[in-house]
Design an enzyme around this catalytic site. Sequence first.
Site, mmCIF file in Angstrom:
data_model
loop_
_atom_site.group_PDB
_atom_site.id
_atom_site.type_symbol
_atom_site.label_atom_id
_atom_site.label_comp_id
_atom_site.label_asym_id
_atom_site.label_seq_id
_atom_site.Cartn_x
_atom_site.Cartn_y
_atom_site.Cartn_z
ATOM 1 N N GLY A 95 0.787 -1.236 0.000
ATOM 2 C CA GLY A 95 0.000 0.000 0.000
ATOM 3 C C GLY A 95 0.812 1.276 0.000
ATOM 4 O O GLY A 95 0.249 2.361 0.062
ATOM 5 N N GLN A 96 2.158 1.149 -0.057
ATOM 6 C CA GLN A 96 2.977 2.379 -0.055
ATOM 7 C C GLN A 96 2.863 3.093 -1.404
ATOM 8 O O GLN A 96 2.885 2.451 -2.460
ATOM 9 C CB GLN A 96 4.460 2.037 0.226
ATOM 10 C CG GLN A 96 5.317 3.291 0.407
ATOM 11 C CD GLN A 96 6.756 2.986 0.801
ATOM 12 O OE1 GLN A 96 7.201 1.838 0.776
ATOM 13 N NE2 GLN A 96 7.498 4.027 1.158
ATOM 14 N N VAL A 98 4.243 6.709 -1.523
ATOM 15 C CA VAL A 98 5.310 7.714 -1.503
ATOM 16 C C VAL A 98 6.521 7.069 -0.828
ATOM 17 O O VAL A 98 6.415 6.558 0.298
ATOM 18 C CB VAL A 98 4.887 8.987 -0.744
ATOM 19 C CG1 VAL A 98 6.020 10.010 -0.771
ATOM 20 C CG2 VAL A 98 3.628 9.601 -1.367
ATOM 21 N N HIS A 102 7.654 6.993 6.212
ATOM 22 C CA HIS A 102 6.728 7.834 6.976
ATOM 23 C C HIS A 102 5.780 6.959 7.772
ATOM 24 O O HIS A 102 5.500 5.819 7.390
ATOM 25 C CB HIS A 102 5.950 8.778 6.058
ATOM 26 C CG HIS A 102 5.207 8.090 4.962
ATOM 27 N ND1 HIS A 102 5.818 7.720 3.785
ATOM 28 C CD2 HIS A 102 3.921 7.683 4.867
ATOM 29 C CE1 HIS A 102 4.926 7.135 3.005
ATOM 30 N NE2 HIS A 102 3.764 7.073 3.643
ATOM 31 N N HIS A 104 1.931 6.882 9.548
ATOM 32 C CA HIS A 104 0.603 7.489 9.590
ATOM 33 C C HIS A 104 0.092 7.490 11.027
ATOM 34 O O HIS A 104 0.182 6.475 11.727
ATOM 35 C CB HIS A 104 -0.389 6.655 8.766
ATOM 36 C CG HIS A 104 -0.075 6.600 7.310
ATOM 37 N ND1 HIS A 104 -0.687 7.396 6.382
ATOM 38 C CD2 HIS A 104 0.802 5.832 6.612
ATOM 39 C CE1 HIS A 104 -0.216 7.122 5.177
ATOM 40 N NE2 HIS A 104 0.693 6.171 5.285
HETATM 41 P P1 DGP Z 1 1.718 5.648 1.733
HETATM 42 O O1 DGP Z 1 2.963 5.886 0.923
HETATM 43 O O2 DGP Z 1 0.790 4.700 1.054
HETATM 44 O O3 DGP Z 1 1.983 5.234 3.159
HETATM 45 O O4 DGP Z 1 0.884 6.988 1.813
HETATM 46 C C1 DGP Z 1 1.297 8.245 1.407
HETATM 47 C C2 DGP Z 1 0.351 9.214 2.037
HETATM 48 O O5 DGP Z 1 0.744 10.523 1.691
HETATM 49 C C3 DGP Z 1 -1.114 9.078 1.583
HETATM 50 O O6 DGP Z 1 -1.934 8.934 2.732
HETATM 51 C C4 DGP Z 1 -1.429 10.347 0.835
HETATM 52 C C5 DGP Z 1 -0.370 11.292 1.318
HETATM 53 N N1 DGP Z 1 0.115 12.219 0.324
HETATM 54 C C6 DGP Z 1 0.327 11.997 -0.988
HETATM 55 N N2 DGP Z 1 0.821 13.094 -1.588
HETATM 56 C C7 DGP Z 1 0.949 14.027 -0.612
HETATM 57 C C8 DGP Z 1 1.428 15.368 -0.598
HETATM 58 O O7 DGP Z 1 1.838 15.943 -1.606
HETATM 59 N N3 DGP Z 1 1.390 16.011 0.600
HETATM 60 C C9 DGP Z 1 0.934 15.428 1.748
HETATM 61 N N4 DGP Z 1 0.958 16.145 2.860
HETATM 62 N N5 DGP Z 1 0.486 14.169 1.773
HETATM 63 C C10 DGP Z 1 0.494 13.473 0.607
#
Ligand code: DGP
Length: 140
Positions: A95-96, A98, A102, A104
């Site tokens: 599910g990643q 980015v 990080h 959540h």
């Molecule tokens: P994940 O890689 O799946 O753990 O989740 C990435 C999270 O980041 C997702 O919940 C959406 C969030 N996200 C994506 N793009 C941006 C962004 O440009 N800024 C911020 N603040 N959050 C973002």
Amino acid sequence: MAYDTNNIFARILRGELPSYRVYEDDATVAFMDVMPQGVGHTLVLPKVASRNLLDADPATFAPLFATVQKIARAVKEAFGADGVLVSQFNEEAAGQSVYHLHVHIIPRFEGVPLKPHTSEMEKADVLAANAEKIKAALQR
Ligand code: DGP
């Protein structure tokens, strides 16, 4: 896989893209998730580069989780939450989306389901107001 120095969070950390930042120290940054799964959904990042937990230096985790705890306590208080979900995804199959490590932090309320992961963008004024509530809770 290699760390991409131009991933969205690396660009936010460098100040090239904006974020609703609620906390920063020498090793970590916390800002609002723009696609929150619930009110107050916040992300905590180490400043040091890694794709995710799998390639991170273990020295990353102590300061990272000290900030995770700080933010979890603050969001619980800021939103009067019943609990706090802490989650973290490693690679696409998990599910990643980015690829800068990080965590959540999502306030949870009895009987309130979460929205799907990375579904819809929250309005800027809502994110800004929620960031202010968390910052206020961090001051107390
Ligand atoms: P994940 O890689 O799946 O753990 O989740 C990435 C999270 O980041 C997702 O919940 C959406 C969030 N996200 C994506 N793009 C941006 C962004 O440009 N800024 C911020 N603040 N959050 C973002």
